[in-house]
Design an enzyme around this catalytic site. Structure first.
Site, short mmCIF file in Angstrom:
data_model
loop_
_atom_site.label_atom_id
_atom_site.label_comp_id
_atom_site.label_asym_id
_atom_site.label_seq_id
_atom_site.Cartn_x
_atom_site.Cartn_y
_atom_site.Cartn_z
N SER A 124 0.84 -1.20 0.00
CA SER A 124 0.00 0.00 0.00
C SER A 124 0.87 1.24 0.00
O SER A 124 2.00 1.24 0.52
CB SER A 124 -0.86 -0.03 1.27
N TYR A 148 -1.75 -1.32 10.87
CA TYR A 148 -2.04 -1.85 9.52
C TYR A 148 -0.87 -1.57 8.59
O TYR A 148 -0.35 -2.46 7.91
CB TYR A 148 -3.33 -1.23 8.96
N LYS A 152 2.17 -4.07 6.53
CA LYS A 152 2.59 -4.03 5.12
C LYS A 152 4.10 -3.85 5.04
O LYS A 152 4.79 -4.51 4.26
CB LYS A 152 1.89 -2.88 4.38
P1 NAD Z 1 -10.85 -7.19 1.27
O1 NAD Z 1 -11.03 -7.17 2.75
O2 NAD Z 1 -12.03 -6.97 0.41
O3 NAD Z 1 -10.13 -8.56 0.84
C1 NAD Z 1 -9.25 -9.24 1.69
C2 NAD Z 1 -9.76 -10.67 1.80
O4 NAD Z 1 -8.88 -11.44 2.62
C3 NAD Z 1 -11.15 -10.76 2.43
O5 NAD Z 1 -12.01 -11.45 1.54
C4 NAD Z 1 -10.93 -11.54 3.73
O6 NAD Z 1 -12.03 -12.37 4.05
C5 NAD Z 1 -9.66 -12.33 3.42
N1 NAD Z 1 -8.84 -12.68 4.58
C6 NAD Z 1 -8.36 -11.85 5.54
N2 NAD Z 1 -7.62 -12.52 6.43
C7 NAD Z 1 -7.61 -13.83 6.02
C8 NAD Z 1 -7.00 -15.03 6.53
N3 NAD Z 1 -6.29 -15.00 7.65
N4 NAD Z 1 -7.21 -16.19 5.87
C9 NAD Z 1 -7.96 -16.21 4.73
N5 NAD Z 1 -8.55 -15.12 4.21
C10 NAD Z 1 -8.37 -13.94 4.85
O7 NAD Z 1 -9.71 -6.11 0.93
P2 NAD Z 1 -9.27 -5.50 -0.48
O8 NAD Z 1 -9.68 -4.08 -0.50
O9 NAD Z 1 -9.66 -6.42 -1.57
O10 NAD Z 1 -7.70 -5.52 -0.26
C11 NAD Z 1 -6.91 -6.62 -0.68
C12 NAD Z 1 -5.49 -6.39 -0.20
O11 NAD Z 1 -5.01 -5.15 -0.71
C13 NAD Z 1 -5.35 -6.31 1.32
O12 NAD Z 1 -4.15 -6.94 1.70
C14 NAD Z 1 -5.27 -4.82 1.57
O13 NAD Z 1 -4.55 -4.53 2.75
C15 NAD Z 1 -4.52 -4.34 0.34
N6 NAD Z 1 -4.78 -2.93 0.03
C16 NAD Z 1 -6.06 -2.48 -0.10
C17 NAD Z 1 -6.30 -1.14 -0.35
C18 NAD Z 1 -7.71 -0.62 -0.45
O14 NAD Z 1 -7.90 0.59 -0.33
N7 NAD Z 1 -8.72 -1.47 -0.70
C19 NAD Z 1 -5.23 -0.25 -0.49
C20 NAD Z 1 -3.93 -0.74 -0.39
C21 NAD Z 1 -3.71 -2.09 -0.13
N1 UFG Z 2 -12.72 11.26 3.39
C1 UFG Z 2 -13.73 12.13 3.74
N2 UFG Z 2 -14.87 11.61 4.27
C2 UFG Z 2 -15.05 10.27 4.47
C3 UFG Z 2 -14.01 9.38 4.11
C4 UFG Z 2 -12.85 9.91 3.57
O1 UFG Z 2 -13.60 13.33 3.58
O2 UFG Z 2 -16.11 9.87 4.98
C5 UFG Z 2 -11.50 11.80 2.79
C6 UFG Z 2 -10.23 11.52 3.59
O3 UFG Z 2 -10.03 12.52 4.57
C7 UFG Z 2 -9.17 11.50 2.49
C8 UFG Z 2 -9.92 10.95 1.27
O4 UFG Z 2 -11.31 11.14 1.54
O5 UFG Z 2 -8.76 12.82 2.19
C9 UFG Z 2 -9.69 9.46 1.03
O6 UFG Z 2 -9.95 8.75 2.23
P1 UFG Z 2 -10.07 7.15 2.26
O7 UFG Z 2 -10.41 6.76 3.66
O8 UFG Z 2 -10.98 6.69 1.18
O9 UFG Z 2 -8.61 6.67 1.85
P2 UFG Z 2 -7.21 6.98 2.55
O10 UFG Z 2 -6.39 7.70 1.53
O11 UFG Z 2 -7.35 7.60 3.86
O12 UFG Z 2 -6.67 5.49 2.82
C10 UFG Z 2 -6.47 4.57 1.76
C11 UFG Z 2 -6.78 3.15 2.21
C12 UFG Z 2 -5.84 2.73 3.29
C13 UFG Z 2 -4.43 2.92 2.86
C14 UFG Z 2 -4.19 4.32 2.36
C15 UFG Z 2 -2.83 4.43 1.76
O13 UFG Z 2 -8.08 3.08 2.71
O14 UFG Z 2 -6.02 1.36 3.53
O15 UFG Z 2 -5.15 4.65 1.35
O16 UFG Z 2 -2.59 5.69 1.24
F1 UFG Z 2 -3.58 2.68 3.89
#
Ligand code: NAD
Ligand code: UFG
Length: 339
Positions: A124, A148, A152
């Site tokens: 991330s 979190y 990573k």
């Molecule tokens: P998500 O929660 O939708 O998907 C993660 C999946 O992993 C879920 O389906 C959950 O049930 C499964 N899981 C968690 N722990 C487990 C375990 N111990 N054994 C088996 N299954 C398990 O999340 P996502 O948004 O699809 O994110 C996927 C990956 O990308 C994550 O590692 C997340 O940290 C990373 N990531 C997400 C974002 C974002 O904004 N969505 C940003 C940066 C990185």
């Molecule tokens: N925001 C609002 N109102 C809300 C939610 C978010 O104004 O209800 C704003 C936040 O302040 C930020 C922007 O929208 O400026 C994006 O916020 P998100 O929560 O959607 O995303 P973040 O950038 O805070 O975080 C995301 C992922 C994290 C990851 C991070 C890495 O959710 O998992 O990017 O940059 F760690």
């Protein structure tokens, strides 16, 4: 030969499974469904017309996970599984370190035992030290502000050290920026449990009337309109990036970290305005205080992804807003709709 997709029922995993199957890869999916729904697996099959093994297993359970390696000829792992809520990780650090680190260690031990040498990891942008100059490149200093993020950071370190010791391993660390959007069919998308933490699910649920109004967290940042700026990337572009990373891992060894972002920053109000315009709906909002831990601006330098993977984002902000809304409209209660 199959790709093991951990967390494949989740938001990014499900979209990637579709792309992998469409590209012709065989997949095996494991997910404990702690943050996802079995219907996502059904929808992947429906969209692609293809079948694949699904294991509702806990990755931290080595005996269970080993069965997957025994029963399938795995040659590559895409590791999405993990807990991902920043705020929750501050409340429950032990749970986050335990789940995210132990699952990865278990996976790596089994990869070594079964001679699997390629892994693509979901990292991330949160690993970059707050205050890094923007656009942020892969060489920027790393430091996190919550458990979190540290998981990573630590997993990146663990995988890098393994690849250093095991010269045939290929590790691709994909650092995602802000994934939004959904598959164009509206059949799969993001389905957060409870009240969403992230901006776009909050917007879609507000537009639907499930939530009353969006709180815009701060309008006094040093940005073009005072609201926070992020690099939003369409989940379909992100999914395609994983297929490119698999191809790269097939013919390279060592570790490489790659940003997956567009290189373009949009503010909270840019997103609200684009969403309203593209979809012809209203998103009531109020300006609220800044959210603890947020920074003004985060966006990627995506040039390495182009150089190394031949990948760049193609979808526009309009695509992202339209596809997020289609998914939410078609599935007002997420995957719970038909229950
Ligand atoms: P998500 O929660 O939708 O998907 C993660 C999946 O992993 C879920 O389906 C959950 O049930 C499964 N899981 C968690 N722990 C487990 C375990 N111990 N054994 C088996 N299954 C398990 O999340 P996502 O948004 O699809 O994110 C996927 C990956 O990308 C994550 O590692 C997340 O940290 C990373 N990531 C997400 C974002 C974002 O904004 N969505 C940003 C940066 C990185
Ligand atoms: N925001 C609002 N109102 C809300 C939610 C978010 O104004 O209800 C704003 C936040 O302040 C930020 C922007 O929208 O400026 C994006 O916020 P998100 O929560 O959607 O995303 P973040 O950038 O805070 O975080 C995301 C992922 C994290 C990851 C991070 C890495 O959710 O998992 O990017 O940059 F760690």
């Amino acid at each position: 030969m199959s790709i093991l997709v951990t967390g494949g029922a989740g938001y990014i995993g499900s979209h990637t499974c579709v792309k992998l199957l469409e590209t012709g890869y065989d997949i095996v999916v494991v997910d404990n469904l702690s943050n996802s729904n079995i219907k996502a697996i059904d929808r992947i099959k429906q969209l692609t017309g293809k079948d694949f093994p699904f294991y509702k297993y806990e990755l931290c359970d080595e005996a269970q996970t080993e069965k997957i390696f025994k029963e399938n000829d795995i040659n590559c792992v895409i590791h999405f599984a993990g807990l991902k809520a920043v705020g929750e990780s501050v409340e429950k650090p032990l749970e986050y370190y335990d789940n995210n680190i132990v699952s990865t260690l278990t996976l790596c031990k089994l990869m070594k035992k079964y001679d699997v040498k390629q892994i693509i990891f979901s990292s991330s942008a949160t690993v970059y030290k707050p205050g890094s100059p923007m656009p942020v490149s892969e060489t920027a200093e790393l430091a996190c502000t919550n458990p979190y993020g540290w998981t990573k950071y630590m997993i990146e370190r663990i995988l890098t050290d393994i690849a250093f010791a095991e010269k045939q391993w290929s590790v691709v660390l994909l650092r995602y920026f802000n994934p939004i959007g959904a598959h164009e069919s509206g059949l799969i998308g993001e389905d957060p449990t409870g009240i969403p933490n992230n901006l776009v699910p909050y917007i879609t649920q507000t537009a639907l009337g499930r939530l009353e109004k969006l709180s815009v967290f701060g309008n006094d940042y040093d940005t073009h309109d005072g609201t926070g700026v992020r690099d939003y990337i369409h989940v379909q572009d992100l999914a395609r990036g994983h297929v490119d990373a698999v191809r790269y891992a097939e013919s390279n060894t060592g570790t490489t970290a790659i940003n997956l972002g567009t290189g373009q920053g949009y503010s909270v109000l840019d997103i609200v305005n684009a969403f309203e315009k593209v979809n012809g709906v209203k998103v009531p909002y109020v300006i609220a205080p800044r959210r603890a831990g947020d920074v003004a601006t985060v966006y990627a330098n995506p040039t390495k992804a182009k150089e190394v993977l031949g990948w760049e984002a193609e979808k526009t902000l309009e695509d992202m807003c339209r596809d997020s809304w289609r998914w939410q409209k078609q599935n007002p209660k997420g995957y719970g709709t038909e229950e």
